[in-house]
Design a protein around this motif. Structure first.
Motif, short mmCIF file in Angstrom:
data_model
loop_
_atom_site.label_atom_id
_atom_site.label_comp_id
_atom_site.label_asym_id
_atom_site.label_seq_id
_atom_site.Cartn_x
_atom_site.Cartn_y
_atom_site.Cartn_z
N HIS A 96 33.10 39.18 47.43
CA HIS A 96 34.48 39.09 47.91
C HIS A 96 34.64 38.14 49.09
N GLN A 97 33.89 37.06 49.07
CA GLN A 97 34.11 36.00 50.04
C GLN A 97 35.13 35.01 49.46
N PRO A 98 35.96 34.40 50.31
CA PRO A 98 36.90 33.38 49.82
C PRO A 98 36.12 32.17 49.33
N GLN A 99 36.47 31.68 48.17
CA GLN A 99 35.62 30.69 47.51
C GLN A 99 35.64 29.31 48.18
N ALA A 100 36.78 28.91 48.73
CA ALA A 100 36.83 27.57 49.33
C ALA A 100 35.84 27.43 50.49
N GLY A 155 44.82 26.32 38.57
CA GLY A 155 44.48 27.64 39.10
C GLY A 155 43.04 28.03 38.89
N SER A 156 42.18 27.06 38.69
CA SER A 156 40.77 27.36 38.44
C SER A 156 40.06 27.76 39.74
N ASN A 157 38.88 28.32 39.60
CA ASN A 157 38.09 28.80 40.74
C ASN A 157 37.12 27.72 41.20
N VAL A 158 37.13 27.41 42.49
CA VAL A 158 36.29 26.32 42.97
C VAL A 158 34.80 26.68 42.91
N CYS A 159 34.48 27.97 42.91
CA CYS A 159 33.08 28.38 42.78
C CYS A 159 32.72 28.73 41.34
N GLY A 160 33.65 28.49 40.41
CA GLY A 160 33.35 28.73 39.01
C GLY A 160 33.36 30.19 38.60
N GLU A 161 34.04 31.05 39.37
CA GLU A 161 34.03 32.47 39.07
C GLU A 161 34.77 32.83 37.79
N GLY A 162 35.60 31.94 37.30
CA GLY A 162 36.29 32.18 36.05
C GLY A 162 35.56 31.60 34.85
N GLY A 163 34.30 31.20 35.04
CA GLY A 163 33.54 30.59 33.95
C GLY A 163 33.81 29.11 33.79
N GLU A 164 34.46 28.49 34.80
CA GLU A 164 34.80 27.07 34.70
C GLU A 164 33.55 26.19 34.60
N TYR A 165 32.51 26.59 35.32
CA TYR A 165 31.27 25.81 35.26
C TYR A 165 30.11 26.70 35.67
N SER A 189 44.76 35.46 55.66
CA SER A 189 44.04 34.20 55.42
C SER A 189 42.86 34.07 56.36
N ALA A 190 42.83 34.88 57.41
CA ALA A 190 41.73 34.80 58.36
C ALA A 190 40.63 35.81 58.06
N LEU A 191 40.81 36.61 57.01
CA LEU A 191 39.83 37.65 56.74
C LEU A 191 38.46 37.06 56.47
N GLY A 192 38.41 35.91 55.84
CA GLY A 192 37.12 35.31 55.54
C GLY A 192 36.49 34.63 56.74
N GLU A 193 37.27 34.46 57.82
CA GLU A 193 36.75 33.72 58.97
C GLU A 193 36.01 34.62 59.95
N ASP A 233 44.22 24.16 49.46
CA ASP A 233 42.76 24.25 49.34
C ASP A 233 42.21 25.50 50.01
N VAL A 234 42.86 25.98 51.06
CA VAL A 234 42.36 27.16 51.76
C VAL A 234 43.12 28.42 51.33
N ARG A 235 43.97 28.30 50.32
CA ARG A 235 44.69 29.46 49.82
C ARG A 235 43.69 30.50 49.32
N LEU A 236 44.00 31.77 49.63
CA LEU A 236 43.08 32.82 49.26
C LEU A 236 43.01 33.00 47.75
N ASP A 237 41.85 33.42 47.29
CA ASP A 237 41.67 33.73 45.88
C ASP A 237 42.45 34.99 45.53
N ASP A 238 42.71 35.16 44.24
CA ASP A 238 43.53 36.29 43.80
C ASP A 238 42.96 37.62 44.27
N TYR A 239 41.64 37.77 44.25
CA TYR A 239 41.05 39.06 44.62
C TYR A 239 41.09 39.32 46.13
N LEU A 240 41.55 38.34 46.91
CA LEU A 240 41.67 38.52 48.35
C LEU A 240 43.12 38.55 48.82
N ARG A 241 44.06 38.43 47.89
CA ARG A 241 45.47 38.40 48.28
C ARG A 241 46.11 39.76 48.05
#
Length: 795
Positions: A142-146, A194-204, A536-540, A567-575
């Motif tokens: 549950h870390q923010p992916q960006a 709306g893809s995941n930058v860390c590939g959590e949706g199976g993007e890569y 938005s600061a939860l990950g910081e 780019d720093v918008r929170l992922d769905d699981y953190l909003r």
């Protein structure tokens, strides 16, 4: 801890190892699962990445660690979110692999994995760990992916893309591309699709070739590879990289290392290097190997000691919910010392046994439990209490829990209170057992939160640093801030926003905190409710000493402030969901002798959620209820619930159903938060200035307030789920100090007063040091009632 790390070759498992080392753990072995046919690249698995498995054997040489590998023989036989041990499931391959490693390395006590957002994978790893007595370490959870992507790049995790399966990722361009060159493109795809930058949706999927913190002896060089097209879809083609040749490039020859360390004995350095190389073995675990059945003996019950205790059972048998409590009377001189480890275990076992024995007659079981309050005689024996508790509570989907030290009196020494739902369907449990940077883990039979019919019961939260599970440094201010941050993270994970959905909250303070501690706790809570933290600061706000992300402007989007904000918008699981509270939460401040691990404050909230059951029938992560096979009936039920929710929603409310109808009442002697005909939480109190000769009259008036407020909410005694009486401990022992002819306060008097107004409702008596609806904690007694009628909204 000594750690075995699960490695798939991906960036996530590698960076999790970096964090394991950062937090002081030692990785002593690696473990990997691969396809049964080695020529297969991508196995259709719900659990494991297998693309690039041909290179994983090289990890042993790069890290100088033994690598244990086993072929995947099972399939995803049990696809429920909460896994039940199932023969032939691919999870059993993981169990056998880790059991083999544990047998070879008895010193191993933890398992590291790179889960970020997948509950499916996390819960299965945790289940295997639980069966083997290991701790799960998942620092990416549950870390923010960006920022997480940037942290990986800053740690020099050199990974390439070995599979692409998303719009905007082109096999000819992105297969084999280094992750460090891709952040700007990945953020652009996030904005577009709306893809995941860390590939959590199976993007890569990725494959790590080097990481200086881990690969100390060599790096992997991919000499040649070929692209394999899996799906030629024009929008989102799926392709993978098949390695055809690679080698390990040594980083530091032994003699160079010896010189760098100032060693005169180069021959000795060579010998040590040879020994390390010999340890870097690859062990193939036979597919037919299985561990011997584990026999965990149940703790022996001291029946004689339990039988010597006077345990009184109390039941509030409501139409929708039920509370079962067991109160252990203070033993006589010849009885067990309940403040000792053995005595605490004996007393708690006796109480829990009485509760367990009472459940079948009520048509209930532990699977229906929502929340457990433990009031123990000595917090110094918290470990013994946990061991006794674990012998009774389920390991899978356990209820949430709060534990505090009771003010033992001449009448009462220990109390167990269990809230249960008569309709188990819809019960959802958040039980994260992995140690991470997210929120404190629950390693044991209790969960962070339990959600049921629009309410979520949070576990008592203390000031634990999630990554180390140690108490945060500082005083009451730092502890309060940590508690509330952890509560909010848990709230978001169960799809609510605590500051905007809090209904009531019990704030426990230890006697060591004093009145000033209660004042500081109240100030923090009020500030949290009045001005919720920017999520938005939860990950910081990471744990002290967390690996910092080095800023690299070359990897950031430079196309304008709007894109940077995206780019720093929170992922769905953190909003958190959009919610708006229009009531003042009910607060209870309780002072007790001590709290777990000597902390100064413990926060235990109850909040509302936008209940999906009002608008649709959906199976949950923990009730495993089956959908109806009658589409017409399902549609009719959904239509009925939507209509009920719409009719109940007041103008301007952002919440459906009963949540939008929450109202409030306050007077000089009581307060109430209620939704007409659905829910009521009532507090009624007796002032600390009440003369001792008028206790019966004052107690009766307080009980009468409970009845009146319930009636005003359209509820009655049959709807009561919980009834609790907090009482200053000094009052229960006052009978020994009063002049002859004057009656002191007794448990029977309190119970009779409540039952006179609410027939059949037996309150749970909790002696405390101080209690009140404000930080002054100026009540002699505080009565609390929770009444719920589910059918009012959910026919």
């Amino acid at each position: 801890m000594k750690v075995v790390s699960l490695v798939s070759g991906g960036k996530d498992s590698c960076y999790n190892m970096v964090l394991c080392q950062h937090y002081g753990h030692e990785i002593v072995a690696l473990a990997n699962l691969l396809p049964p046919q080695h020529e297969t690249d991508d196995l259709d698995s719900y659990m494991y990445q297998t693309v690039g498995h041909q290179l994983i054997a090289a990890y042993a040489h790069c890290m100088r660690l033994p690598l244990y590998r086993r072929a995947i023989t099972g399939c995803a036989a049990d696809q429920r979110l909460v896994y039940q041990d199932t023969e032939g499931d691919e999870v059993e391959d993981l169990y056998c692999l880790l059991a083999f490693v544990k047998q070879a390395h008895p010193e191993v006590t933890a398992v590291a994995s790179g889960a970020i957002a997948s509950d499916y994978q996390r819960t299965r790893v945790e289940r295997v760990c639980s069966r083997l007595g290991l701790v799960s370490l998942a620092y990416l959870w549950h870390q923010p992916q960006a920022p997480l992507l940037q942290r990986m790049i800053a740690a020099e995790v050199d990974a390439i893309l070995v599979k692409v399966a998303a719009a905007g990722l082109v096999p000819a361009k992105h297969l084999g591309a280094h992750l460090a060159t891709l952040p700007a493109q990945l953020h652009a795809l996030r904005r577009l699709y709306g893809s995941n930058v860390c590939g959590e949706g199976g993007e890569y999927e990725s494959l790590t070739l080097d990481c200086p913190a881990l690969f100390t002896h060599g790096r992997i060089v991919l000499d040649s590879w070929e692209a394999v097209t899996v799906s030629p879809d024009s929008m989102a083609p799926v392709a993978l990289l098949h390695p055809t040749a690679f080698h390990v490039e040594a980083k530091q020859p032994p003699l160079t290392a010896a010189a760098a360390n100032g060693e005169a004995d180069a021959a000795g350095a060579v010998a040590r290097e040879a020994a390390a190389e010999a340890a870097a073995v690859v062990v193939e675990v036979p597919a037919d190997w299985a561990p011997a059945a584990l026999s965990v003996p149940a703790p022996a019950a001291d029946e004689a000691a339990e039988g010597a205790l006077d345990v009184q059972l109390g039941i509030v048998d409501g139409s929708q919910y039920c509370t079962v409590s067991a109160s252990v009377a203070t033993p006589g001189i010849d009885g067990p010392d309940l403040t000792s480890a053995a005595g605490t275990a004996t007393g708690l076992s006796a109480a829990l046994r009485r509760v367990s024995d009472a459940l079948p007659a009520l048509g209930l079981g532990w699977g229906s439990s929502l929340f457990v309050h433990l009031y123990v005689p000595s917090m110094a024996q918290f470990g013994a209490a946990n061991a006794a508790y674990a012998a009774f509570l389920p390991a899978v989907n356990p209820p949430s829990r709060a534990t505090v030290e009771l003010c033992s009196t001449s009448q009462l020494a220990m109390v167990v209170e269990v809230l249960l739902a008569r309709r188990e369907k819809g019960r959802r449990v958040l039980h994260v057992q992995s140690i991470s940077e997210w929120a404190p883990s629950c390693i044991g039979p209790y969960s962070q939160a339990t959600r049921h019919q629009g309410l979520v019961h949070f576990a008592g939260q203390i000031a634990l640093d999630p990554a180390t599970m140690g108490i945060v440094a500082g005083g009451i201010d730092e502890q309060c801030a940590r508690c509330l941050l952890s509560c909010q993270r848990v709230a978001v994970a169960v799809q609510t926003d605590l500051a905007r959905s809090l209904l009531w909250c019990t704030v426990y303070c230890s006697e060591a905190a004093g009145e000033q501690g209660r004042q500081r706790a109240a100030a923090h809570l009020c500030a949290f409710l009045g001005a919720p933290p920017d999520t938005s600061a939860l990950g910081e706000r990471r744990s002290a000493g967390s690996v910092a992300c080095k800023s690299d402007s070359r990897n950031e989007s430079d196309s304008g402030s709007e894109e940077e904000a995206e780019d720093v918008r929170l992922d769905d699981y953190l909003r958190p969901p959009h919610m708006q509270r229009h009531w003042q939460p009910l607060l209870t401040f309780v002072t007790v002798p001590a709290l777990p691990r000597g902390v100064l404050v413990e926060v235990q909230p109850v909040a509302c959620v936008v209940d999906a059951s009002l608008v649709a029938d959906s199976s949950s992560s923990s009730d495993d209820g089956e959908r109806s096979n009658q589409p017409a009936a399902v549609a009719a039920r959904r239509t009925s619930r939507r209509a009920a929710a719409s009719a109940a929603r007041p103008d301007g409310s952002t919440m459906p159903g009963w949540i939008g109808r929450v109202q409030q009442h306050c007077s000089s002697s009581s307060s109430c938060l209620w939704s007409p005909g659905r829910l009521a939480r009532v507090q009624a109190w007796v002032s600390a200035q009440q003369p001792g000769s008028c206790w019966r009259q004052a107690l009766g008036a307080a009980a009468g307030e409970l009845s009146e407020r319930l009636a005003a909410a359209g509820l009655a005694a049959d709807d009561v789920a919980v009834c609790k009486a907090y009482c200053r401990s000094s009052l229960l022992d006052a009978q020994h100090q009063l002049p002859a002819g004057q009656e002191g306060l007794t448990a029977a008097m309190i119970c009779n007063a409540v039952q006179l107004e609410l027939p059949g409702v037996q309150p749970t008596l909790v002696p405390v040091s101080a209690v009140g609806i404000n930080p002054a904690a100026d009540c002699s007694m505080l009565l609390e009632v929770l009444a719920v009628r589910v059918e009012a909204i959910c026919p």
